[in-house]
Design a protein around this motif. Structure first.
Motif, PDB file in Angstrom:
ATOM      1  N   GLN A  59       5.266   0.010   5.556  1.00 26.74           N
ATOM      2  CA  GLN A  59       5.479  -0.185   6.982  1.00 26.74           C
ATOM      3  C   GLN A  59       4.217  -0.614   7.730  1.00 26.74           C
ATOM      4  O   GLN A  59       4.274  -0.904   8.930  1.00 26.74           O
ATOM      5  N   VAL A  60       3.081  -0.653   7.052  1.00 26.58           N
ATOM      6  CA  VAL A  60       1.834  -1.060   7.702  1.00 26.58           C
ATOM      7  C   VAL A  60       1.858  -2.574   7.907  1.00 26.58           C
ATOM      8  O   VAL A  60       2.176  -3.336   6.995  1.00 26.58           O
ATOM      9  N   GLN A  61       1.517  -3.006   9.123  1.00 19.30           N
ATOM     10  CA  GLN A  61       1.545  -4.418   9.476  1.00 19.30           C
ATOM     11  C   GLN A  61       0.145  -4.902   9.856  1.00 19.30           C
ATOM     12  O   GLN A  61      -0.695  -4.107  10.295  1.00 19.30           O
ATOM     13  N   LEU A 120      -2.793  -0.213 -11.941  1.00 24.19           N
ATOM     14  CA  LEU A 120      -3.256  -1.026 -10.817  1.00 24.19           C
ATOM     15  C   LEU A 120      -2.418  -0.733  -9.576  1.00 24.19           C
ATOM     16  O   LEU A 120      -2.942  -0.664  -8.463  1.00 24.19           O
ATOM     17  N   MET A 121      -1.106  -0.566  -9.772  1.00 24.53           N
ATOM     18  CA  MET A 121      -0.245  -0.199  -8.653  1.00 24.53           C
ATOM     19  C   MET A 121      -0.666   1.142  -8.068  1.00 24.53           C
ATOM     20  O   MET A 121      -0.559   1.380  -6.869  1.00 24.53           O
ATOM     21  N   GLY A 122      -1.134   2.024  -8.955  1.00 19.17           N
ATOM     22  CA  GLY A 122      -1.548   3.352  -8.507  1.00 19.17           C
ATOM     23  C   GLY A 122      -2.777   3.350  -7.630  1.00 19.17           C
ATOM     24  O   GLY A 122      -3.108   4.364  -7.014  1.00 19.17           O
ATOM     25  N   LEU A 123      -3.488   2.207  -7.562  1.00 21.08           N
ATOM     26  CA  LEU A 123      -4.640   2.113  -6.671  1.00 21.08           C
ATOM     27  C   LEU A 123      -4.222   2.007  -5.209  1.00 21.08           C
ATOM     28  O   LEU A 123      -5.064   2.069  -4.318  1.00 21.08           O
ATOM     29  N   GLN A 124      -2.914   1.834  -4.980  1.00 23.55           N
ATOM     30  CA  GLN A 124      -2.417   1.733  -3.613  1.00 23.55           C
ATOM     31  C   GLN A 124      -1.843   3.089  -3.182  1.00 23.55           C
ATOM     32  O   GLN A 124      -0.977   3.638  -3.865  1.00 23.55           O
ATOM     33  N   PRO A 125      -2.308   3.646  -2.060  1.00 25.41           N
ATOM     34  CA  PRO A 125      -1.753   4.922  -1.600  1.00 25.41           C
ATOM     35  C   PRO A 125      -0.311   4.754  -1.136  1.00 25.41           C
ATOM     36  O   PRO A 125       0.107   3.685  -0.721  1.00 25.41           O
ATOM     37  N   LYS A 126       0.456   5.825  -1.244  1.00 34.95           N
ATOM     38  CA  LYS A 126       1.864   5.772  -0.839  1.00 34.95           C
ATOM     39  C   LYS A 126       2.024   5.937   0.670  1.00 34.95           C
ATOM     40  O   LYS A 126       2.913   5.352   1.284  1.00 34.95           O
ATOM     41  N   VAL A 127       1.133   6.755   1.257  1.00 33.30           N
ATOM     42  CA  VAL A 127       1.220   7.055   2.698  1.00 33.30           C
ATOM     43  C   VAL A 127      -0.095   6.674   3.367  1.00 33.30           C
ATOM     44  O   VAL A 127      -1.174   6.878   2.800  1.00 33.30           O
ATOM     45  N   VAL A 128      -0.003   6.105   4.574  1.00 31.52           N
ATOM     46  CA  VAL A 128      -1.186   5.615   5.294  1.00 31.52           C
ATOM     47  C   VAL A 128      -1.221   6.225   6.693  1.00 31.52           C
ATOM     48  O   VAL A 128      -0.182   6.357   7.344  1.00 31.52           O
ATOM     49  N   ARG A 129      -2.434   6.603   7.136  1.00 29.68           N
ATOM     50  CA  ARG A 129      -2.611   7.093   8.503  1.00 29.68           C
ATOM     51  C   ARG A 129      -2.931   5.905   9.410  1.00 29.68           C
ATOM     52  O   ARG A 129      -3.878   5.165   9.147  1.00 29.68           O
ATOM     53  N   ILE A 130      -2.148   5.736  10.456  1.00 25.52           N
ATOM     54  CA  ILE A 130      -2.395   4.644  11.399  1.00 25.52           C
ATOM     55  C   ILE A 130      -2.336   5.190  12.823  1.00 25.52           C
ATOM     56  O   ILE A 130      -1.798   6.283  13.075  1.00 25.52           O
ATOM     57  N   THR A 153      -1.825  -7.122   4.381  1.00 24.24           N
ATOM     58  CA  THR A 153      -1.101  -5.965   3.871  1.00 24.24           C
ATOM     59  C   THR A 153      -0.161  -6.384   2.744  1.00 24.24           C
ATOM     60  O   THR A 153       0.112  -7.571   2.551  1.00 24.24           O
ATOM     61  N   GLY A 154       0.343  -5.384   2.022  1.00 24.04           N
ATOM     62  CA  GLY A 154       1.370  -5.627   1.009  1.00 24.04           C
ATOM     63  C   GLY A 154       0.959  -6.648  -0.033  1.00 24.04           C
ATOM     64  O   GLY A 154      -0.104  -6.553  -0.664  1.00 24.04           O
ATOM     65  N   SER A 155       1.794  -7.663  -0.207  1.00 25.09           N
ATOM     66  CA  SER A 155       1.586  -8.665  -1.253  1.00 25.09           C
ATOM     67  C   SER A 155       0.467  -9.650  -0.927  1.00 25.09           C
ATOM     68  O   SER A 155       0.139 -10.509  -1.755  1.00 25.09           O
ATOM     69  N   GLU A 156      -0.130  -9.555   0.273  1.00 22.34           N
ATOM     70  CA  GLU A 156      -1.183 -10.489   0.665  1.00 22.34           C
ATOM     71  C   GLU A 156      -2.580  -9.962   0.378  1.00 22.34           C
ATOM     72  O   GLU A 156      -3.555 -10.703   0.517  1.00 22.34           O
TER      73      GLU A 156
END
Length: 520
Positions: free
Chosen positions: A248-250, A225-235, A314-317
């Motif tokens: 770091q995504v806000q 389930l954790m693996g469903l989250q990408p490590k790097v994001v384009r912003i 984002t994150g835990s939300e």
């Protein structure tokens, strides 16, 4: 007039290090529950975590850590990333593997000397002592330190059983090695039991190693389930596109989503159009069309289009994070049968200690002083074989694996109580087509209205138009005609009409297809 202060409970799950048996879990639970400000504490022995409901105005996590540390365990209250926790587990397992291998290598010659060459060499006892000493003071040291910490609070666990059995045997053997004349002068043989000490510790370490490895494997569902989250994001920040770590995504950031990307946050589409595969949330395998103003969720998969998202959570939300927490809480919850097991495990060790003492006393009462050695061996046997690990580990491990495997297949279990009640279910109602269907559209039959003209030419045009579309139904049509050997033509122009179909131009003529999907 009385002022009333409403206290708000905070519920958190903390990793725990150092647990070796169900009695350890019981000790941690009882210590935490007896602490002021703690309303509830539930230890997941298989998952090596404890879920604590406490009043933050009365007690802080660091105080919880100190409480648990007093009885020999470590509560990790500092924020730990999944990678950091995994590194700690790998390091702990590696250290346990080294201790197991060393203890096994030293135990083999001790066993051979004690069982086959006992009394054959004058230096045999001293050789066994030198080989057993590293096993006791290094490989099995944590059994003794754990037992001492438990004893300070008048508690007992598996460490107590191991420490007493091997400690008494080692001390008795050491005494007979240094001062053999004590028993010889009384007409008794100064027996030594180094082989029992060495083999017992080696086997228990081997069992713990296999147990820890099995528990690590049972946590794969959470890792997936954790693996469903990408490590790097384009912003896009300050009109500049950049790649940043997910942490770091806000909220408020503009996220760029390319074809094939996993959605990193919960957000709203502000530009672009695409199809998003949301089966991990809805159970429906057919991708859902997304355009400006639609909501998207972390962990889902973008198909062929490109999107720009405004991050909302984002994150835990995110919803995915809530799902992960729900699975963790379900894995750590206790079924009614487990609560019974915990009660038994809580009194198991004291009862075993009492039986062991009665065993020794019975040998001395009915056999006399000449049966001291036999009584000692019998007492040690009771302490060693009465390990409650299987009793305490079986149920939580089964729950952890069952809930985890369900999560891997899109089945989320609220808690262990619900899981146990499921045995009484005799009928299941399914409200989602994706639950019982493959979810991959395929053409089964083709029917053309009468008088359509040149059917092969129309099929060629139809195939060429659908080949340009990313819609799941269009892909099914494309696959159907491609298997018949047709080759797609490039249209002069092509337009996808969202929610209606596609329009294309071939050789100056315009063609329009409309697709209606009927869900039964």
């Amino acid at each position: 007039m009385e002022a009333r202060i409403d206290t708000k409970l905070e519920k958190k799950t903390f990793p725990v290090e150092g647990m070796t048996c169900a009695s350890c879990a019981s000790s941690i639970e009882s210590m935490l529950r007896a602490t002021a400000g703690v309303q509830e504490a539930n230890v997941n022995f298989a998952g090596k975590t404890v879920q604590v409901a406490y009043e933050p105005t009365i007690i802080k996590p660091l105080q919880l850590k100190e409480t648990v540390h007093e009885i020999g365990f470590e509560l990790l209250v500092e924020e730990q990333t999944e990678q950091e926790l995994e590194q700690r587990e790998v390091a702990s397992l590696h250290q346990l593997r080294i201790k197991t291998v060393v203890a096994g290598m030293l135990a083999v010659p001790v066993f051979i000397l004690g069982m086959f060459f006992h009394g054959s060499f004058s230096w045999g006892n001293w050789a066994m002592l030198l080989l057993t000493l590293p096993i006791v003071v290094w490989a099995g040291r944590h059994f003794y330190t754990g037992a001492v910490k438990q004893a300070k609070h008048w508690r007992a666990n598996m460490d107590t059983l191991v420490a007493l059995s091997t400690g008494i045997a080692f001390a008795f053997s050491l005494f007979n090695t240094i001062y053999p004349s004590f028993f010889l002068n009384r007409g008794l043989m100064p027996h030594v039991y180094y082989e029992a000490v060495a083999v017992i510790i080696a086997f228990i370490l081997l069992g713990k190693f296999l147990e820890e490895r099995a528990k690590g494997r049972s946590a794969t569902a959470i890792k997936k389930l954790m693996g469903l989250q990408p490590k790097v994001v384009r912003i896009i920040r300050n009109e500049v596109e950049q790649e940043v770590p997910l942490e770091q995504v806000q909220p408020g950031d503009l996220v760029v989503l390319l074809p094939g990307d996993r959605v990193p946050v919960d957000g709203e589409v502000v530009a672009g159009a695409s199809y998003i595969e949301e089966s991990m949330l809805s159970g429906e395998p057919l991708p859902v069309q997304k355009q400006k103003g639609d909501q998207v969720f972390a962990g889902t998969i973008n198909q062929k289009g490109s999107l720009q998202l405004l991050a909302r959570r984002t994150g835990s939300e995110t919803i995915l994070a809530h799902i992960i927490r729900m699975v963790q809480e379900a894995q750590g919850s206790k079924a009614p049968v487990q609560k019974l097991v915990d009660k038994i495990a809580g009194i198991f060790v004291p009862v075993v200690l009492l039986i062991a003492v009665l065993t020794l006393v019975a040998w001395l009462v009915f056999g006399g002083q000449s049966y001291w050695s036999e009584g000692l061996v019998s007492m040690i046997s009771v302490l060693v074989i009465a390990c409650p690990c299987a009793l305490g580990l079986a149920t939580p491990t089964a729950i952890m694996v069952g809930v985890g495997r369900g999560a891997e297949n899109g089945i989320l279990v609220k808690d262990a109580v619900s899981l146990e009640k499921a045995q009484h279910v005799n009928a299941v109602l399914l409200d989602k087509t994706g639950t019982i269907t493959v979810g991959k559209p395929a053409v089964t039959d083709v029917s053309w209205a009468g008088g359509v003209g040149d059917k092969p030419a129309l099929e060629q045009l139809f195939f060429s138009m659908e080949a340009q579309s990313e819609h799941p139904v269009a892909q099914a049509i494309y696959t159907h005609y491609k298997e018949q050997g047709l080759k797609a033509q490039q249209p002069d122009s092509f337009t996808s009409i969202t929610g209606h179909g596609v329009e294309a131009s071939f050789n100056g003529k315009n063609y329009l297809t409309r697709v209606a999907i009927i869900k039964l």
